[in-house]
Design a protein around this motif. Structure first.
Motif, PDB file in Angstrom:
ATOM      1  N   TYR A 174      12.152   2.484  -2.592  1.00 17.53           N
ATOM      2  CA  TYR A 174      11.399   1.652  -3.530  1.00 17.53           C
ATOM      3  C   TYR A 174      10.939   0.370  -2.843  1.00 17.53           C
ATOM      4  O   TYR A 174       9.774  -0.027  -2.937  1.00 17.53           O
ATOM      5  CB  TYR A 174      12.257   1.325  -4.746  1.00 17.53           C
ATOM      6  CG  TYR A 174      11.589   0.412  -5.747  1.00 17.53           C
ATOM      7  CD1 TYR A 174      10.684   0.908  -6.676  1.00 17.53           C
ATOM      8  CD2 TYR A 174      11.861  -0.955  -5.765  1.00 17.53           C
ATOM      9  CE1 TYR A 174      10.065   0.074  -7.594  1.00 17.53           C
ATOM     10  CE2 TYR A 174      11.247  -1.797  -6.681  1.00 17.53           C
ATOM     11  CZ  TYR A 174      10.348  -1.277  -7.590  1.00 17.53           C
ATOM     12  OH  TYR A 174       9.733  -2.106  -8.493  1.00 17.53           O
ATOM     13  N   ALA A 175      11.861  -0.263  -2.138  1.00 23.37           N
ATOM     14  CA  ALA A 175      11.541  -1.525  -1.470  1.00 23.37           C
ATOM     15  C   ALA A 175      10.417  -1.331  -0.458  1.00 23.37           C
ATOM     16  O   ALA A 175       9.472  -2.117  -0.390  1.00 23.37           O
ATOM     17  CB  ALA A 175      12.784  -2.082  -0.786  1.00 23.37           C
ATOM     18  N   THR A 176      10.536  -0.289   0.325  1.00 18.97           N
ATOM     19  CA  THR A 176       9.523  -0.024   1.349  1.00 18.97           C
ATOM     20  C   THR A 176       8.150   0.186   0.727  1.00 18.97           C
ATOM     21  O   THR A 176       7.154  -0.430   1.141  1.00 18.97           O
ATOM     22  CB  THR A 176       9.894   1.241   2.156  1.00 18.97           C
ATOM     23  OG1 THR A 176      11.193   1.056   2.698  1.00 18.97           O
ATOM     24  CG2 THR A 176       8.895   1.468   3.279  1.00 18.97           C
ATOM     25  N   GLN A 177       8.103   1.024  -0.282  1.00 22.42           N
ATOM     26  CA  GLN A 177       6.807   1.357  -0.868  1.00 22.42           C
ATOM     27  C   GLN A 177       6.188   0.173  -1.605  1.00 22.42           C
ATOM     28  O   GLN A 177       4.972  -0.047  -1.523  1.00 22.42           O
ATOM     29  CB  GLN A 177       6.961   2.558  -1.808  1.00 22.42           C
ATOM     30  CG  GLN A 177       7.573   3.744  -1.079  1.00 22.42           C
ATOM     31  CD  GLN A 177       6.917   5.065  -1.464  1.00 22.42           C
ATOM     32  OE1 GLN A 177       5.770   5.111  -1.905  1.00 22.42           O
ATOM     33  NE2 GLN A 177       7.672   6.141  -1.287  1.00 22.42           N
ATOM     34  N   GLN A 178       6.995  -0.567  -2.315  1.00 24.96           N
ATOM     35  CA  GLN A 178       6.444  -1.735  -3.007  1.00 24.96           C
ATOM     36  C   GLN A 178       5.979  -2.779  -1.995  1.00 24.96           C
ATOM     37  O   GLN A 178       4.934  -3.416  -2.174  1.00 24.96           O
ATOM     38  CB  GLN A 178       7.481  -2.360  -3.953  1.00 24.96           C
ATOM     39  CG  GLN A 178       7.716  -1.566  -5.238  1.00 24.96           C
ATOM     40  CD  GLN A 178       6.611  -1.721  -6.290  1.00 24.96           C
ATOM     41  OE1 GLN A 178       5.442  -1.918  -5.960  1.00 24.96           O
ATOM     42  NE2 GLN A 178       6.985  -1.602  -7.551  1.00 24.96           N
ATOM     43  N   THR A 179       6.757  -2.954  -0.947  1.00 20.43           N
ATOM     44  CA  THR A 179       6.358  -3.910   0.082  1.00 20.43           C
ATOM     45  C   THR A 179       5.014  -3.503   0.679  1.00 20.43           C
ATOM     46  O   THR A 179       4.105  -4.326   0.834  1.00 20.43           O
ATOM     47  CB  THR A 179       7.419  -4.004   1.202  1.00 20.43           C
ATOM     48  OG1 THR A 179       8.687  -4.279   0.619  1.00 20.43           O
ATOM     49  CG2 THR A 179       7.072  -5.120   2.189  1.00 20.43           C
ATOM     50  N   ASN A 180       4.876  -2.230   0.987  1.00 22.08           N
ATOM     51  CA  ASN A 180       3.607  -1.742   1.528  1.00 22.08           C
ATOM     52  C   ASN A 180       2.457  -1.961   0.560  1.00 22.08           C
ATOM     53  O   ASN A 180       1.356  -2.367   0.959  1.00 22.08           O
ATOM     54  CB  ASN A 180       3.713  -0.253   1.871  1.00 22.08           C
ATOM     55  CG  ASN A 180       4.469  -0.027   3.161  1.00 22.08           C
ATOM     56  OD1 ASN A 180       4.603  -0.954   3.970  1.00 22.08           O
ATOM     57  ND2 ASN A 180       4.982   1.175   3.342  1.00 22.08           N
ATOM     58  N   ALA A 181       2.717  -1.695  -0.730  1.00 22.71           N
ATOM     59  CA  ALA A 181       1.671  -1.880  -1.727  1.00 22.71           C
ATOM     60  C   ALA A 181       1.203  -3.334  -1.754  1.00 22.71           C
ATOM     61  O   ALA A 181       0.001  -3.617  -1.825  1.00 22.71           O
ATOM     62  CB  ALA A 181       2.173  -1.463  -3.112  1.00 22.71           C
ATOM     63  N   VAL A 182       2.153  -4.239  -1.677  1.00 21.31           N
ATOM     64  CA  VAL A 182       1.802  -5.667  -1.663  1.00 21.31           C
ATOM     65  C   VAL A 182       0.968  -5.998  -0.431  1.00 21.31           C
ATOM     66  O   VAL A 182      -0.107  -6.609  -0.529  1.00 21.31           O
ATOM     67  CB  VAL A 182       3.067  -6.556  -1.676  1.00 21.31           C
ATOM     68  CG1 VAL A 182       2.716  -7.999  -1.380  1.00 21.31           C
ATOM     69  CG2 VAL A 182       3.787  -6.438  -3.008  1.00 21.31           C
TER      70      VAL A 182
END
Lengths: 212, 212
Positions: free
Chosen positions: B192-200
């Motif tokens: 979750y952290a990785t994907q949200q960070t990437n989205a940002v």
DNA sequence: GTCTATATAAGGATAGAC
DNA sequence: GTCTATCCTTATATAGAC
């Protein structure tokens, strides 16, 4: 000389009765929101509608029943978004997603309060209501997923993770409702909705000129 | 023949006493999370640490004191993000934002539980604690704003609304914590952290090749 | 430092008068 | 349909024995 028929009499009573119930319902939402379910007593609720506890129990069976009523009602907000999509008929995925997102983000204040209630008081619902609530959330996120999928198929959107994007759209609203105390000085509900919607569209649109 | 000095004796007692207090504290967080503050009784808490209420009150003054302890502690999570930034020293805005975002999104489970607590039980805090909590949230969002500003100045980021972006970063974590029941089957915390960070990052980076 | 017993208050819910 | 009075349960918190 005219006498009121028994049936009219009955209807009249039912009307005021349901009015009373509605009044109790509204007061309950308000108090639950402000102080939480567990911290709101039936006495307080009674006072809020100018009654005593005895009178209150004439209309409602228990505190739990009220919580169930509020929960069920709050879930209608989820359904109204899907209803909007249907009413819009045959439009482009771009327009459909934009409209539904904006609509979801600007649901009126009562619905907003109910969103907070659901999100925060999950722990006070019975197991059955928790279940109903979860299903409803999943279903709405799934609805946004399908809107995104449509756009991807049509070549209008480019989405890395469809679920996560749908989830974030869903959550944008919850954020606004639960962090209202933080945001109210910075945005109107309208502004917040517009800007978040734009942020979403910007993230996924292939052709960024379509944002406007 | 050796006798333990009074001072050593006293230290020993203080150590076990603070251990006990810690134990109570941990159990309290756990129970508050699961059932909410208002639905957790001191009896229950006492049982959870193998005591009776009488014993419990030897260590804590009141229920309210426990809530205050938990609240204060939860706020440390906010500070730890800022501390990380300092420890990283002189790196690019891109790297700084990515590191801090990822860190904020992956704080360990205890801190995660505390985040839920703060977010949900705001209504059960005293007015003073609500104030402290609000300040802490605002401060962390402001911290993310400054990270974004740095990147904009350096020409690395392009951000439409700095506050909103910072707010969304902050909220990504709250989302994960409060909607854990929904997300746990779909993501690990790490994913979750990785994907949200990437989205940002994708949203704001001028040069998208720098994402990975 | 931990227990038992208890004071005191508050909450949910009901019975019965009006 | 609304109120008063009250029952029963549970909660916080304290006192005092061990």
């Amino acid at each position: 000389m005219q006498t009121t028929s028994p049936i009219v009499e009955k209807n009249k009573k039912e009307k005021t009765a349901s009015k009373r119930k509605r009044q109790i319902f509204d007061a309950a939402i308000h108090l639950f929101l402000e102080k939480g379910v567990a911290n709101t007593s039936m006495r307080e609720l009674a006072v809020a509608v100018n009654m005593t506890t005895g009178g209150l129990y004439h209309y409602v069976k228990s505190k739990e029943e009220i919580v169930r009523m509020v929960t069920r009602n709050a879930i209608y907000a989820h359904e109204s978004v899907k209803a909007l999509r249907k009413s819009l008929g045959d439009i482009s995925p771009n327009e459909a997603l934009r409209a539904c997102t904006k609509f979801w983000l600007t649901l009126e204040k009562t619905a907003q309060e109910q969103t907070i209630f659901l999100d925060r008081e999950r722990v006070h619902m019975g197991a059955d209501m928790q279940q109903v609530y979860s299903e409803s959330v999943r279903s709405l996120i799934h609805f946004f997923e399908s809107l995104l999928d449509d756009g991807v198929k049509a070549g209008e959107f480019e989405v890395d993770n469809v679920f996560l994007t749908a989830f974030n759209i869903y959550m944008s609203r919850i954020q606004f409702a639960t962090k209202w105390w933080l945001l109210q000085d910075l945005f109107t509900a309208e502004e917040y909705a517009t800007q978040q919607t734009n942020a979403v569209m910007k993230q996924i649109l292939v052709d960024r000129n379509k944002i406007s």
